[in-house]
Design an enzyme around this catalytic site. Structure first.
Site, PDB file in Angstrom:
ATOM      1  N   SER A 136     -55.378  35.548  31.364  1.00 51.70           N
ATOM      2  CA  SER A 136     -54.025  35.091  31.008  1.00 51.70           C
ATOM      3  C   SER A 136     -53.640  33.840  31.780  1.00 51.70           C
ATOM      4  O   SER A 136     -53.016  33.931  32.834  1.00 51.70           O
ATOM      5  CB  SER A 136     -53.020  36.203  31.327  1.00 51.70           C
ATOM      6  OG  SER A 136     -53.257  36.734  32.624  1.00 51.70           O
ATOM      7  N   LYS A 190     -62.893  38.200  40.292  1.00 50.85           N
ATOM      8  CA  LYS A 190     -63.252  37.127  39.340  1.00 50.85           C
ATOM      9  C   LYS A 190     -62.866  35.765  39.910  1.00 50.85           C
ATOM     10  O   LYS A 190     -63.489  34.756  39.599  1.00 50.85           O
ATOM     11  CB  LYS A 190     -62.635  37.399  37.959  1.00 50.85           C
ATOM     12  CG  LYS A 190     -61.122  37.475  37.906  1.00 50.85           C
ATOM     13  CD  LYS A 190     -60.431  36.169  37.676  1.00 50.85           C
ATOM     14  CE  LYS A 190     -58.955  36.236  37.977  1.00 50.85           C
ATOM     15  NZ  LYS A 190     -58.231  35.003  37.747  1.00 50.85           N
ATOM     16  N   ASN A 255     -58.480  28.220  40.813  1.00 47.52           N
ATOM     17  CA  ASN A 255     -59.648  28.621  41.590  1.00 47.52           C
ATOM     18  C   ASN A 255     -60.851  27.768  41.209  1.00 47.52           C
ATOM     19  O   ASN A 255     -61.606  27.313  42.063  1.00 47.52           O
ATOM     20  CB  ASN A 255     -59.923  30.111  41.386  1.00 47.52           C
ATOM     21  CG  ASN A 255     -58.867  30.958  42.082  1.00 47.52           C
ATOM     22  OD1 ASN A 255     -58.888  31.106  43.294  1.00 47.52           O
ATOM     23  ND2 ASN A 255     -57.911  31.470  41.305  1.00 47.52           N
ATOM     24  N   GLU A 280     -56.200  32.169  45.148  1.00 52.00           N
ATOM     25  CA  GLU A 280     -56.542  33.441  45.808  1.00 52.00           C
ATOM     26  C   GLU A 280     -58.043  33.617  46.037  1.00 52.00           C
ATOM     27  O   GLU A 280     -58.471  34.516  46.744  1.00 52.00           O
ATOM     28  CB  GLU A 280     -56.054  34.631  44.951  1.00 52.00           C
ATOM     29  CG  GLU A 280     -54.599  34.554  44.497  1.00 52.00           C
ATOM     30  CD  GLU A 280     -53.672  35.455  45.296  1.00 52.00           C
ATOM     31  OE1 GLU A 280     -53.945  35.708  46.486  1.00 52.00           O
ATOM     32  OE2 GLU A 280     -52.668  35.908  44.723  1.00 52.00           O
TER      33      GLU A 280
HETATM   34  N1  LIG Z   1     -50.764  31.365  37.084  1.00 56.49           N
HETATM   35  C1  LIG Z   1     -51.386  32.191  36.253  1.00 56.49           C
HETATM   36  O1  LIG Z   1     -51.847  31.801  35.162  1.00 56.49           O
HETATM   37  C2  LIG Z   1     -51.545  33.638  36.639  1.00 56.49           C
HETATM   38  C3  LIG Z   1     -51.905  34.540  35.645  1.00 56.49           C
HETATM   39  C4  LIG Z   1     -52.059  35.871  35.976  1.00 56.49           C
HETATM   40  C5  LIG Z   1     -51.860  36.287  37.297  1.00 56.49           C
HETATM   41  N2  LIG Z   1     -51.522  35.392  38.244  1.00 56.49           N
HETATM   42  C6  LIG Z   1     -51.339  35.891  39.614  1.00 56.49           C
HETATM   43  O2  LIG Z   1     -49.964  35.886  39.903  1.00 56.49           O
HETATM   44  C7  LIG Z   1     -49.765  35.646  41.312  1.00 56.49           C
HETATM   45  C8  LIG Z   1     -48.795  34.507  41.463  1.00 56.49           C
HETATM   46  O3  LIG Z   1     -49.394  33.395  40.859  1.00 56.49           O
HETATM   47  P1  LIG Z   1     -48.554  32.166  40.355  1.00 56.49           P
HETATM   48  O4  LIG Z   1     -49.468  31.381  39.513  1.00 56.49           O
HETATM   49  O5  LIG Z   1     -47.241  32.552  39.779  1.00 56.49           O
HETATM   50  O6  LIG Z   1     -48.329  31.449  41.772  1.00 56.49           O
HETATM   51  P2  LIG Z   1     -47.253  30.359  42.147  1.00 56.49           P
HETATM   52  O7  LIG Z   1     -47.729  29.788  43.430  1.00 56.49           O
HETATM   53  O8  LIG Z   1     -46.971  29.471  40.995  1.00 56.49           O
HETATM   54  O9  LIG Z   1     -45.936  31.231  42.391  1.00 56.49           O
HETATM   55  C9  LIG Z   1     -45.788  32.141  43.447  1.00 56.49           C
HETATM   56  C10 LIG Z   1     -44.295  32.301  43.734  1.00 56.49           C
HETATM   57  O10 LIG Z   1     -44.146  33.173  44.852  1.00 56.49           O
HETATM   58  C11 LIG Z   1     -43.132  32.643  45.708  1.00 56.49           C
HETATM   59  N3  LIG Z   1     -43.445  32.988  47.078  1.00 56.49           N
HETATM   60  C12 LIG Z   1     -44.428  32.474  47.841  1.00 56.49           C
HETATM   61  N4  LIG Z   1     -44.392  33.014  49.065  1.00 56.49           N
HETATM   62  C13 LIG Z   1     -43.370  33.890  49.087  1.00 56.49           C
HETATM   63  C14 LIG Z   1     -42.813  34.724  50.078  1.00 56.49           C
HETATM   64  N5  LIG Z   1     -43.326  34.796  51.308  1.00 56.49           N
HETATM   65  N6  LIG Z   1     -41.745  35.477  49.740  1.00 56.49           N
HETATM   66  C15 LIG Z   1     -41.229  35.429  48.504  1.00 56.49           C
HETATM   67  N7  LIG Z   1     -41.700  34.638  47.519  1.00 56.49           N
HETATM   68  C16 LIG Z   1     -42.758  33.880  47.815  1.00 56.49           C
HETATM   69  C17 LIG Z   1     -43.167  31.146  45.540  1.00 56.49           C
HETATM   70  O11 LIG Z   1     -41.911  30.571  45.777  1.00 56.49           O
HETATM   71  C18 LIG Z   1     -43.624  30.974  44.095  1.00 56.49           C
HETATM   72  O12 LIG Z   1     -42.547  30.749  43.220  1.00 56.49           O
HETATM   73  C19 LIG Z   1     -51.148  35.344  41.887  1.00 56.49           C
HETATM   74  O13 LIG Z   1     -51.636  36.479  42.526  1.00 56.49           O
HETATM   75  C20 LIG Z   1     -51.991  35.022  40.677  1.00 56.49           C
HETATM   76  O14 LIG Z   1     -53.337  35.381  40.837  1.00 56.49           O
HETATM   77  C21 LIG Z   1     -51.338  34.075  37.948  1.00 56.49           C
END
Ligand SMILES: NC(=O)c1ccc[n+]([C@@H]2O[C@H](COP(=O)([O-])OP(=O)(O)OC[C@H]3O[C@@H](n4cnc5c(N)ncnc54)[C@H](O)[C@@H]3O)[C@@H](O)[C@H]2O)c1
Length: 330
Positions: A136, A190, A255, A280
């Site tokens: 996703s 992954k 990644n 990550e």
């Molecule tokens: N981006 C994608 O396509 C995607 C898809 C599926 C899963 N994920 C997973 O979702 C998770 C987040 O990814 P993302 O892409 O949204 O990351 P991102 O860096 O865009 O967003 C993370 C958010 O968390 C907040 N944050 C960071 N540190 C924090 C803290 N200490 N306290 C509170 N809030 C905090 C940040 O302000 C930010 O808005 C990851 O584990 C990622 O693997 C991402």
């Protein structure tokens, strides 16, 4: 249904749109005032040039987000998860359903998110835990492109509930599962292989090499999933191989991009540092290495990647090492 999304970055705000599309009231909590303002005032996604439904609201206030809903979608980087959960445990007064969508392994402990939730949330404040994962890219889901995910919980009713909350008949299909360990581990590991795939591309290797690394990498993910108590089938499903396919050869993957820079000669910290968003996979490589040592697994790709990302081995020497291992049956 009222739903709170904890972490309004790329994925959290994208899921907020999906949940709003599915008829829910959504409140996002983020610590970044710029994101909150952008969502509330401009009704724009913080990272993508996409207007989001105007009924999605955002707040800096964790208590406000937790009071608004009994369903919390956890979407902060795994390294921040424990701190955020500690804060949530302090502000909540009743049971919540925790839905984790973050993919990663905690630094130092090598814990999966379900284990961190277990430690940090009091038993009388947790209704249940579900992990939602799969191939996703947020960049596609925000454009409502067709996507499938898997929702896993030890409680089939909770997996079913999350399956129904997130599914719609337009672009999002969710499967259910009882394999929390398999889904969490595949989703984290992954990213390790995506970094390796990026390193190979950065070094100028071709698609043949990348396909070899990905398919041999699957063997390593399967071993890790099984060693931790997950199911082999899960590793071959959406949250394992499915997510690996989408991550390990896509320029949209942070990644993969991080690996690409390492393959071109940057150090791992330089490569990570140049991304404002969550990467990550470096931690996943380290965790995979540690798990392999603990359970005596045969993980040549992850072990070699571990040395490369820690600056102990040049990527070219690493490749030579992988190629000169004794020949064996597939
Ligand atoms: N981006 C994608 O396509 C995607 C898809 C599926 C899963 N994920 C997973 O979702 C998770 C987040 O990814 P993302 O892409 O949204 O990351 P991102 O860096 O865009 O967003 C993370 C958010 O968390 C907040 N944050 C960071 N540190 C924090 C803290 N200490 N306290 C509170 N809030 C905090 C940040 O302000 C930010 O808005 C990851 O584990 C990622 O693997 C991402």
């Amino acid at each position: 249904m009222n739903i709170s999304v904890i972490g309004g970055g790329a994925w959290g705000t994208t899921l907020a749109q999906l949940l709003a599309d599915n008829g829910n009231n959504v409140l996002i909590r983020d610590i970044n005032p710029e994101f909150v303002e952008k969502i509330n005032k401009a009704h724009m996604h913080p990272f993508f040039d996409v207007e989001i439904p105007h009924n999605i609201k955002a707040t800096l206030d964790l208590k406000e987000a937790c009071d608004m809903s009994n369903v919390l979608v956890l979407c902060v980087p795994t390294k921040a998860m424990r701190t955020v959960l500690k804060d949530i445990n302090t502000v909540i007064t009743n049971k919540k359903l925790f839905i984790n969508v973050s993919k990663g392994i905690e630094p130092n402990t090598s814990f999966r998110v379900s284990q961190i939730v277990d430690e940090e949330i009091a038993k009388d404040k947790i209704e249940d835990y579900v992990v939602l994962s799969g191939p996703s890219h947020a960049e596609e889901v925000i454009l409502r492109k067709v996507t499938s995910l898997v929702a896993a919980s030890y409680n089939p009713k909770s997996a079913l509930l999350v399956q129904n909350i997130f599914s719609n008949d337009k672009y999002l299909r969710v499967y259910s599962s009882d394999d929390v360990i398999g889904v969490e581990t595949g989703g984290a590991m992954k990213n390790a292989i995506a970094i390796v795939s990026g390193i190979a591309s950065g070094m100028g290797l071709g698609e043949n090499a990348r396909a070899s690394l990905i398919s041999r990498g699957v063997k390593e993910i399967v071993q890790i999933v099984k060693a931790l108590g997950g199911k082999e089938d899960t590793a071959y499903g959406l949250s394992g191989v499915g997510d690996l396919i989408v991550t390990a050869s896509s320029m949209n993957s942070r990644n993969f991009q991080c690996g690409l820079k390492i393959g071109k000669g940057m150090s791992a910290s330089e490569a990570q540092g140049s991304s404002v968003q969550t990467v990550e996979g470096i931690r996943a490589i380290e965790a995979g290495y540690e798990i392999g040592q603990k359970y005596h697994l045969d993980l040549p790709i992850i072990n070699t990647a571990y040395l490369v990302v820690n600056g102990k081995l040049d990527a070219k020497v690493a490749l030579q090492m992988l190629l000169s291992r004794s020949l064996k049956a597939e």
